[in-house]
Design a protein around this motif. Structure first.
Motif, mmCIF file in Angstrom:
data_model
loop_
_atom_site.group_PDB
_atom_site.id
_atom_site.type_symbol
_atom_site.label_atom_id
_atom_site.label_comp_id
_atom_site.label_asym_id
_atom_site.label_seq_id
_atom_site.Cartn_x
_atom_site.Cartn_y
_atom_site.Cartn_z
ATOM 1 N N GLU A 188 -18.999 18.581 89.992
ATOM 2 C CA GLU A 188 -19.956 17.567 89.608
ATOM 3 C C GLU A 188 -19.428 16.159 89.937
ATOM 4 O OE1 GLU A 188 -23.079 18.014 88.374
ATOM 5 O OE2 GLU A 188 -23.105 20.108 88.208
ATOM 6 N N LEU A 189 -18.395 15.747 89.741
ATOM 7 C CA LEU A 189 -17.862 14.487 90.349
ATOM 8 C C LEU A 189 -17.830 14.204 91.631
ATOM 9 C CD1 LEU A 189 -14.690 14.172 87.549
ATOM 10 C CD2 LEU A 189 -17.044 12.874 87.739
ATOM 11 N N GLU A 190 -17.750 14.926 92.436
ATOM 12 C CA GLU A 190 -18.067 14.830 93.572
ATOM 13 C C GLU A 190 -19.342 14.545 94.149
ATOM 14 O OE1 GLU A 190 -16.990 18.395 95.953
ATOM 15 O OE2 GLU A 190 -15.031 18.377 95.142
ATOM 16 N N ALA A 191 -20.351 14.760 93.327
ATOM 17 C CA ALA A 191 -21.817 14.161 93.652
ATOM 18 C C ALA A 191 -22.001 12.868 92.730
ATOM 19 C CB ALA A 191 -22.620 15.480 92.886
ATOM 20 N N VAL A 192 -21.031 12.478 92.158
ATOM 21 C CA VAL A 192 -21.178 10.996 91.363
ATOM 22 C C VAL A 192 -19.962 10.325 91.694
ATOM 23 C CG1 VAL A 192 -23.253 11.871 90.008
ATOM 24 C CG2 VAL A 192 -21.013 12.179 89.183
ATOM 25 N N PRO A 193 -19.696 9.744 92.999
ATOM 26 C CA PRO A 193 -18.338 9.139 93.203
ATOM 27 C C PRO A 193 -18.048 8.095 92.460
ATOM 28 C CG PRO A 193 -19.610 8.996 95.081
ATOM 29 C CD PRO A 193 -20.392 9.924 94.034
ATOM 30 N N ASP A 194 -18.975 7.301 92.136
ATOM 31 C CA ASP A 194 -18.910 5.973 91.424
ATOM 32 C C ASP A 194 -18.432 6.498 89.811
ATOM 33 O OD1 ASP A 194 -19.079 4.419 93.430
ATOM 34 O OD2 ASP A 194 -21.431 4.620 93.121
ATOM 35 N N TRP A 195 -18.668 7.604 89.289
ATOM 36 C CA TRP A 195 -18.207 7.739 88.134
ATOM 37 C C TRP A 195 -16.813 8.330 87.972
ATOM 38 C CZ3 TRP A 195 -20.930 7.379 83.431
ATOM 39 C CH2 TRP A 195 -21.980 6.827 83.471
ATOM 40 N N LYS A 196 -15.750 7.902 87.044
ATOM 41 C CA LYS A 196 -14.519 8.349 87.135
ATOM 42 C C LYS A 196 -14.052 8.842 85.663
ATOM 43 C CE LYS A 196 -13.664 6.075 90.671
ATOM 44 N NZ LYS A 196 -14.591 6.437 91.662
ATOM 45 N N ARG A 197 -13.268 9.852 85.825
ATOM 46 C CA ARG A 197 -12.777 10.663 84.542
ATOM 47 C C ARG A 197 -11.842 9.966 83.814
ATOM 48 N NH1 ARG A 197 -11.475 17.064 84.686
ATOM 49 N NH2 ARG A 197 -11.805 17.228 82.412
ATOM 50 N N LEU A 198 -12.020 9.700 82.725
ATOM 51 C CA LEU A 198 -11.069 8.759 81.836
ATOM 52 C C LEU A 198 -9.996 10.089 81.343
ATOM 53 C CD1 LEU A 198 -13.730 6.362 79.960
ATOM 54 C CD2 LEU A 198 -12.171 6.041 82.056
ATOM 55 N N ASP A 199 -10.447 11.035 80.785
ATOM 56 C CA ASP A 199 -9.349 12.114 80.256
ATOM 57 C C ASP A 199 -10.299 13.266 80.353
ATOM 58 O OD1 ASP A 199 -11.059 12.173 77.974
ATOM 59 O OD2 ASP A 199 -9.896 10.746 76.922
ATOM 60 N N GLU A 200 -9.914 14.177 79.525
ATOM 61 C CA GLU A 200 -10.507 15.453 79.584
ATOM 62 C C GLU A 200 -12.049 15.409 79.055
ATOM 63 O OE1 GLU A 200 -8.171 18.468 77.820
ATOM 64 O OE2 GLU A 200 -6.532 18.145 78.844
ATOM 65 N N LYS A 201 -12.190 14.554 78.284
ATOM 66 C CA LYS A 201 -13.586 14.450 77.502
ATOM 67 C C LYS A 201 -14.567 13.636 78.079
ATOM 68 C CE LYS A 201 -11.389 15.957 73.218
ATOM 69 N NZ LYS A 201 -11.273 16.001 72.019
ATOM 70 N N TRP A 202 -14.205 12.629 78.819
ATOM 71 C CA TRP A 202 -14.982 11.508 79.134
ATOM 72 C C TRP A 202 -15.166 11.045 80.758
ATOM 73 C CZ3 TRP A 202 -17.494 9.203 75.205
ATOM 74 C CH2 TRP A 202 -17.341 9.314 73.891
ATOM 75 N N ILE A 203 -16.278 10.662 81.134
ATOM 76 C CA ILE A 203 -16.369 10.074 82.257
ATOM 77 C C ILE A 203 -17.088 8.580 81.945
ATOM 78 C CG2 ILE A 203 -16.360 12.027 83.940
ATOM 79 C CD1 ILE A 203 -19.716 12.082 83.599
ATOM 80 N N LYS A 241 -22.096 -9.913 83.103
ATOM 81 C CA LYS A 241 -22.828 -9.388 84.276
ATOM 82 C C LYS A 241 -22.299 -7.905 84.560
ATOM 83 C CE LYS A 241 -22.085 -12.942 87.073
ATOM 84 N NZ LYS A 241 -22.125 -13.741 88.154
ATOM 85 N N ALA A 242 -21.653 -7.343 83.821
ATOM 86 C CA ALA A 242 -21.314 -5.768 84.023
ATOM 87 C C ALA A 242 -21.517 -5.096 82.614
ATOM 88 C CB ALA A 242 -19.700 -5.762 84.182
ATOM 89 N N VAL A 243 -21.992 -3.852 83.141
ATOM 90 C CA VAL A 243 -22.440 -2.826 82.178
ATOM 91 C C VAL A 243 -21.477 -1.697 82.356
ATOM 92 C CG1 VAL A 243 -24.291 -1.338 81.066
ATOM 93 C CG2 VAL A 243 -24.847 -3.771 81.682
ATOM 94 N N THR A 244 -20.863 -1.219 81.308
ATOM 95 C CA THR A 244 -19.843 -0.020 81.666
ATOM 96 C C THR A 244 -20.556 1.268 80.754
ATOM 97 O OG1 THR A 244 -18.129 -1.290 81.766
ATOM 98 C CG2 THR A 244 -17.775 0.872 81.157
ATOM 99 N N LEU A 245 -20.819 2.360 81.232
ATOM 100 C CA LEU A 245 -21.411 3.469 80.422
ATOM 101 C C LEU A 245 -20.246 4.406 80.253
ATOM 102 C CD1 LEU A 245 -24.819 3.781 81.970
ATOM 103 C CD2 LEU A 245 -24.244 2.602 79.922
ATOM 104 N N LYS A 246 -20.083 5.161 79.325
ATOM 105 C CA LYS A 246 -19.310 6.235 79.057
ATOM 106 C C LYS A 246 -19.902 7.495 78.113
ATOM 107 C CE LYS A 246 -14.831 6.606 76.281
ATOM 108 N NZ LYS A 246 -13.819 5.665 75.628
ATOM 109 N N ILE A 247 -19.597 8.622 78.715
ATOM 110 C CA ILE A 247 -20.286 9.715 78.111
ATOM 111 C C ILE A 247 -19.499 10.888 78.096
ATOM 112 C CG2 ILE A 247 -21.216 10.705 80.194
ATOM 113 C CD1 ILE A 247 -24.051 10.720 78.698
ATOM 114 N N SER A 248 -19.814 11.837 77.005
ATOM 115 C CA SER A 248 -19.273 13.074 76.667
ATOM 116 C C SER A 248 -20.105 13.700 75.874
ATOM 117 C CB SER A 248 -17.844 12.625 76.109
ATOM 118 O OG SER A 248 -17.237 13.950 75.891
ATOM 119 N N SER A 249 -19.873 14.910 75.803
ATOM 120 C CA SER A 249 -20.687 15.852 74.581
ATOM 121 C C SER A 249 -19.792 16.154 73.503
ATOM 122 C CB SER A 249 -21.218 16.979 75.195
ATOM 123 O OG SER A 249 -21.969 16.811 76.184
#
Length: 98
Positions: A12-27, A64-72
């Motif tokens: 999934e991360l290959e398809a959204v290369p601008d998203w970075k994994r922060l740890d096991e739970k977050w991108i 001028k920057a917005v950071t989004l962080k997501i997990s379930s």
């Protein structure tokens, strides 16, 4: 909704290369805008979509920057819904005034 395996997450991360994994739970991803108000308008769209899906990212506005962080939270990791959401966030950004 099930937590994704490591292999699924990597795919999934290959398809959204601008998203970075922060740890096991977050991108996370940082979006940049020409001015503050364009970023705020983008956040408004993110908030509307997140409320519709009942799945809410952490949102940080830094001028001028917005950071989004997501997990379930309930799954204690990443799910298909997280990646569905980030794909939509990226589509919104592509259409946003930058």
């Amino acid at each position: 909704m099930e937590r994704l395996s490591e292999e699924q997450i990597e795919k999934e991360l290959e398809a959204v290369p601008d998203w970075k994994r922060l740890d096991e739970k977050w991108i996370a991803r940082k979006y940049r805008f020409k001015d503050f108000l364009n970023g705020v308008r983008f956040v408004d769209q993110i908030a509307e979509y997140a409320e519709e899906k009942q799945h809410h990212p952490f949102i940080s506005i830094d001028y001028k920057a917005v950071t989004l962080k997501i997990s379930s939270w309930q799954m204690k990791g990443l799910t298909d819904l997280d990646f569905e959401m980030v794909n939509h966030f990226d589509e919104l950004y592509d259409k946003a005034a930058k």
